[in-house]
Design an enzyme around this catalytic site. Structure first.
Site, PDB file in Angstrom:
ATOM      1  CD  GLU A  53      75.527 -41.129 -53.768  1.00  0.00           C
ATOM      2  OE1 GLU A  53      75.106 -41.853 -52.837  1.00  0.00           O
ATOM      3  OE2 GLU A  53      75.500 -41.486 -54.966  1.00  0.00           O
ATOM      4  CG  PHE A 115      67.359 -43.868 -65.072  1.00  0.00           C
ATOM      5  CD1 PHE A 115      66.761 -44.752 -64.174  1.00  0.00           C
ATOM      6  CD2 PHE A 115      68.737 -43.823 -65.149  1.00  0.00           C
ATOM      7  CE1 PHE A 115      67.538 -45.569 -63.371  1.00  0.00           C
ATOM      8  CE2 PHE A 115      69.517 -44.643 -64.346  1.00  0.00           C
ATOM      9  CZ  PHE A 115      68.918 -45.526 -63.458  1.00  0.00           C
ATOM     10  CD  GLN A 116      70.671 -42.883 -61.470  1.00  0.00           C
ATOM     11  OE1 GLN A 116      71.550 -42.272 -62.065  1.00  0.00           O
ATOM     12  NE2 GLN A 116      70.935 -43.854 -60.600  1.00  0.00           N
ATOM     13  CE  LYS A 165      75.692 -37.982 -69.406  1.00  0.00           C
ATOM     14  NZ  LYS A 165      75.290 -39.389 -69.523  1.00  0.00           N
ATOM     15  CG  MET A 483      71.042 -38.839 -25.555  1.00  0.00           C
ATOM     16  SD  MET A 483      71.667 -38.400 -23.923  1.00  0.00           S
ATOM     17  CE  MET A 483      73.190 -37.536 -24.320  1.00  0.00           C
TER      18      MET A 483
END
Lengths: 587, 168
Positions: A53, A115-116, A165, A483
C-alpha cells in the site's frame, strides 16, 4: 430513498467518475471487497494493483505531481491503512493532492478490536490535510466530492476517506458534485491588490534582488510557471528554485542560479544571503533552505507570497506577506508592472550581477574528472545529455543521488521532477515513477535511485512487469547509504555506523527475475553505452551503475551554519567543514 | 525577534463534527504549543456549531502561528484572538470540595461568602462550593481553601466573549 438508490460502492465509483478520476492505485482486502466488486463491473476507472500500500500512495503522488490532477488510492482497513501512512505524510509535507480511500470494519464493529480494524481517522489525522469517517451511505457522495475539493483547493494535500464495509453495501441516493458546497473551507486565491502594488514597488527599486520560488509554483499549475518566467525576464533579476520548485523556471536560463539550500549552488546561497529584496513565491523557508535562522539573509526586505497563511512568519519574519494563489498574484504583478511602464535600469543591478558572476565562477557543482571510476555526478550529467531532448519525467529516491540529480539535471518545465522533499522518504522514487508512467505512457520516465533506497519498495518491480511500464531505474550504486556515510565522515569522526549496505542483490538478475532488463556499468565508457541501451529498450530497466563510493555531495551548508559559511568540494576550492556542537544536534 | 511570552485567549468557531476537538488538541500537541485551558461546547444546535475557547501562551510569532494553524483546519469557521481584539470577559466555573470540622468550617463559609461562592452540597464534615469568575479569582479562592481542607476540585476552563455588540 428513491428507486435510483445505489449501493455505497456504486455511489463511490460514480462519485470518482464524476470527479474525473481515470486511475486508482490500490490493493484489495476484506474491508473493501464491495468496492472491488463494483470496480469489476465498470470500465471507466482503471485500477493499478500495487504490491504494497505504501507504493500505492507514492504512485498516486507521482501521478498527481506529473499531471496536476489528484492521485487516488484505494486500500483496505487495518494494515492497508497503516501502510499508507508514510505516503500520506509525504504528500502532506510536499503538498501533493491525494485522495486515499480506506476500507473500515462495519460501523457496529468499530471500537471492538475487530479483525483488521484500526483507528484510521485517528492515526491519519496529523498526516492528512483532512480526513473523514463515513457513517452513513447517504453521506458518501457528498464526502467524496468534498474530499476532492479539499485535496485540490488551497494548499493541496492528502485526504483520507474511511468507509466502513456496511456503508459500502447499504443503499442511498447519489448526490451530484454540483450540489456540494463546502461549509467552511474557502481558501483565498486572489491576492490583496494594495500589497501587490507595494511588492511591485519594492521589486522595481531593488538593487540586489532575488526570486526564491518553490513547489507552490508547480502546484499553481503550468500557467504559474509561465507567468513566473515572464515576470522574472521582465525584471532581469536572478532566480533560485527550491528542491520542490525545480522546473518552475527554465534551468538553462542565464538568470537561473540553480537550486538553493543545504546542497544548493554557491551563487544561489550567497545571493540569498546578500540580497536586499527577496521575492519568495510558494516556498516555505524550510530549514534545509535557510540554514541558521538568525543568520539567514540578514540584509533583505522579504516579500512572501503563499496560499497558506500558516506559512507566513513560521520560520522567518517577512516584511510583506501576500496570501493567495501564485498564478493569480503573478498575473496581477505583471499587469501592475506593465501599467506603471516600469523599466529596470540595467546600471542599477549590474553590480549585483557582476557579484553573482564571481560566485558563479566558483563552479560549485564541479567534481573530479577521471576515467577510472564513474563519478556519480558524471552519471547524472551523462544521463541528462542523452535524454534531455525527450522531455523526460524524473523521480528520485532520497539521499546523495537525489541531491546530484537536483543539482545537475536541468528542468525546463514544471511537473517533470518528482522527489520526496519534505519527508525525505527513501523508497519514493520507484512507485512515483510508476505513477508518472501510468499518466504518461509514451514518455520516458527515469527513477534516479540509490542502491539502498531502491530496496525499500523493490516489490513494485512486479507492478512494472504486470502493466508493462517501461520505467528506467538508474541506480547510482556506491554500496553505502551515501548521505548517512557523508554525515558520519564529516561530523561523526568517520565512524561508519551501520551505513554500509551489505549483501546487495545482483541487480541484473533481480531485474530479470521481474521480467525487466538488467544492465550494469563499472567504467565511464560502459556507462555511456548503458544509458543508450537503457533508453532504447521498451521495457522496465534496472541499471546498476557502480559509482565512486567515496564521493560526497558538495557544496554543503552544514547543519547550524549560515548560507555564507557553506563548504565547497575539492574541485571548487575545498574548505574543511566545521560542525558545531549545536549543529550536530540538528538533522 | 521578540521572545516575550504572552498569554492569549483564542476562540474558534467550528463545525460540531466528530474529531474536531481531537484535531485542535492534536495540532497543539503535535506542534508543541501550550494549552493552559480549553473548553468546548455546542453553541448553535440548529447549525451544528461549537465554540472552542483556548487559553495559550507563547511568543508573538508562536501566537500568530497558532491562529493561522487553527484557521486552516478544515472544520474551523473563524478564529478570534480575544486578547488582541480588545475588552472581553472570561469566566470559569469551579466546584471545590472541602472536608473539615469545627472552626475551619466556619472559616470556609466566611471566605466563600467573600468570594460569592455558594455551598451546593453539605454534610456534617464537608462542603462543595460552586464559584464562578476569572481563573485568577478561582486560583485565589482555592489557595485560601487549601489549609481549610480542600480535597477535590473540578474546573471548567475558560469561557470567553468580547464586550460590546459585535459577535466574533
Amino acid at each position: 430513498m428513491s428507486n435510483n438508490a445505489m449501493t455505497g460502492a456504486e455511489i463511490l465509483i460514480k462519485a470518482l467518475t464524476d470527479q474525473g478520476v481515470d486511475t486508482i492505485f490500490g490493493y484489495p482486502g476484506g474491508a473493501v471487497l464491495p468496492i472491488y466488486d463494483a470496480l469489476f463491473k465498470q470500465n471507466s476507472i482503471r485500477h493499478i494493483l500495487v504490491r504494497q500500500e505504501g507504493g500505492a500512495v507514492h504512485a498516486a503522488e507521482g501521478y498527481a505531481r506529473s499531471t496536476g490532477k489528484p492521485g487516488v488510492v484505494l486500500v483496505t482497513s487495518g494494515p492497508g491503512a497503516t501502510n499508507a501512512v508514510t505516503g500520506l505524510t509525504d504528500a502532506l509535507m510536499d503538498s501533493i493532492p491525494v485522495v486515499c480511500l480506506t476500507g473500515q470494519v462495519a460501523t457496529h464493529m468499530i471500537g471492538n478490536d475487530a479483525f483488521q480494524e484500526c483507528d484510521t481517522t485517528g492515526i491519519t489525522r496529523p498526516c492528512t490535510k483532512h480526513n473523514y469517517l463515513v457513517r452513513d451511505t447517504a453521506d458518501l457522495a457528498r464526502v467524496v466530492h468534498e474530499g476532492f475539493y479539499v485535496a485540490t483547493n488551497g494548499r493541496p494535500g492528502p485526504v483520507v476517506i474511511d468507509i466502513p464495509k456496511d456503508v459500502q453495501i447499504n443503499t442511498a441516493d447519489y448526490t451530484a458534485p454540483e450540489k456540494v458546497r463546502h461549509k467552511t473551507y474557502r481558501p483565498r486565491v486572489k491576492g490583496d491588490l494594495e500589497k501587490i502594488r507595494e511588492a511591485v514597488e519594492m521589486i522595481a527599486n531593488a538593487e540586489r534582488p532575488i526570486f526564491y520560488t518553490g513547489g507552490g509554483i508547480i502546484n499553481a499549475g503550468p500557467k504559474a510557471s509561465a507567468l513566473l518566467t515572464q515576470f522574472v525576464r521582465m525584471t532581469g533579476y536572478p532566480i533560485t528554485n527550491t528542491l520542490m520548485g525545480l522546473g518552475g523556471y527554465p534551468a538553462s536560463d542565464r538568470q537561473y542560479l540553480g537550486m538553493l539550500g543545504m546542497h544548493g549552488s554557491y551563487e544561489a546561497n550567497w545571493a540569498m544571503h546578500d540580497c536586499d529584496v527577496m521575492i519568495c513565491i510558494g516556498a516555505r523557508f524550510d530549514d534545509r533552505v535557510t540554514g541558521r535562522l538568525d543568520a539567514f539573509s540578514p540584509k533583505s526586505k522579504k516579500i512572501h507570497i503563499d496560499i497558506d497563511p500558516s506559512s507566513i512568519n513560521k520560520n522567518v519574519r517577512v516584511d510583506l506577506p501576500i496570501i493567495g494563489d501564485a498564478a493569480h498574484i503573478l498575473e496581477d504583478m505583471i499587469r501592475i508592472w506593465k501599467a506603471g511602464a516600469r523599466q529596470v535600469d540595467p546600471a542599477r543591478i549590474e553590480p549585483w550581477w557582476r557579484q553573482i558572476d564571481i560566485w558563479r565562477a566558483r563552479n560549485s557543482f564541479a567534481y573530479e574528472q577521471t576515467d577510472k571510476l564513474i563519478k556519480p555526478q558524471r552519471a547524472v550529467e551523462a544521463l541528462y545529455e542523452k535524454i534531455k531532448d525527450r522531455d523526460p519525467y524524473i523521480t528520485t529516491e532520497v539521499g546523495q543521488h537525489q541531491m546530484w540529480a537536483a543539482q545537475l539535471f536541468k528542468f525546463e518545465s514544471p511537473n517533470r521532477w518528482m522527489t520526496s522533499g519534505g519527508l525525505g522518504t527513501m523508497g519514493y522514487g520507484l512507485p512515483a515513477a510508476m505513477g508518472a508512467q501510468i499518466a504518461h505512457p509514451d514518455k520516458l520516465v527515469v527513477d534516479i535511485a540509490g542502491e539502498a533506497s531502491i530496496m525499500m519498495n523493490i516489490q513494485e518491480m512486479s507492478t512494472l512487469a504486470q502493466y508493462k511500464l517501461p520505467v528506467k531505474i538508474f541506480i547510482l550504486n556506491n554500496q553505502w547509504m551515501g548521505m548517512v556515510r557523508q554525515w558520519q565522515e564529516l561530523m561523526h569522526g568517520k565512524r561508519y555506523s551501520e551505513s554500509y549496505v551489505e549483501s546487495l542483490p545482483d541487480f541484473v538478475k533481480l531485474a530479470e527475475s521481474f521480467g525487466a532488463v538488467g544492465l550494469k556499468a563499472e567504467t565511464p565508457d560502459e556507462m555511456d553505452s548503458l544509458i543508450d541501451e537503457m533508453i532504447a529498450v521498451d521495457r522496465p530497466v534496472i541499471a546498476d551503475v557502480r559509482v565512486d563510493p567515496a564521493e560526497n555531495v558538495y557544496p554543503m551548508v552544514p547543519s547550524g551554519a549560515a548560507h555564507n559559511e557553506m563548504i565547497l568540494g575539492n574541485e571548487a576550492g575545498a574548505e574543511s567543514p566545521q560542525a558545531t556542537d549545536q549543529g550536530l544536534a540538528l538533522v | 525577534m521578540q521572545d516575550t511570552i504572552e498569554r492569549h485567549t483564542i476562540s474558534a468557531v467550528v463545525d460540531n463534527e466528530s474529531g474536531v476537538l481531537a484535531r485542535v488538541i492534536g495540532l497543539f500537541s503535535g506542534r508543541g504549543y501550550n494549552i493552559d485551558s480549553l473548553t468546548v461546547s455546542e453553541v448553535d444546535r440548529d447549525n451544528g456549531i461549537s465554540r472552542i475557547n483556548i487559553v495559550t501562551t507563547g511568543t508573538p510569532m508562536i501566537i500568530e502561528q497558532i491562529k493561522a494553524q487553527l484557521d486552516r483546519l478544515v472544520p474551523v469557521h473563524r478564529v478570534a484572538d480575544l486578547t488582541v481584539q480588545g475588552p472581553h470577559i472570561e469566566r470559569e466555573l469551579a466546584l471545590l470540595k472541602v472536608r473539615n470540622s469545627g472552626e475551619k468550617r466556619v472559616e470556609a463559609l466566611r471566605i466563600a461568602d467573600i468570594f460569592r461562592a455558594r455551598a451546593v452540597d453539605a454534610t456534617d464534615r464537608s462542603f462543595v462550593f460552586e464559584i464562578t469568575g476569572s481563573a485568577s479569582k478561582i486560583d485565589a479562592f482555592a489557595d485560601l481553601m487549601r489549609p481549610l481542607g480542600l480535597v477535590d476540585m473540578s474546573r471548567t476552563g475558560v469561557a470567553a466573549i468580547s464586550r460590546g455588540p459585535d459577535e466574533i
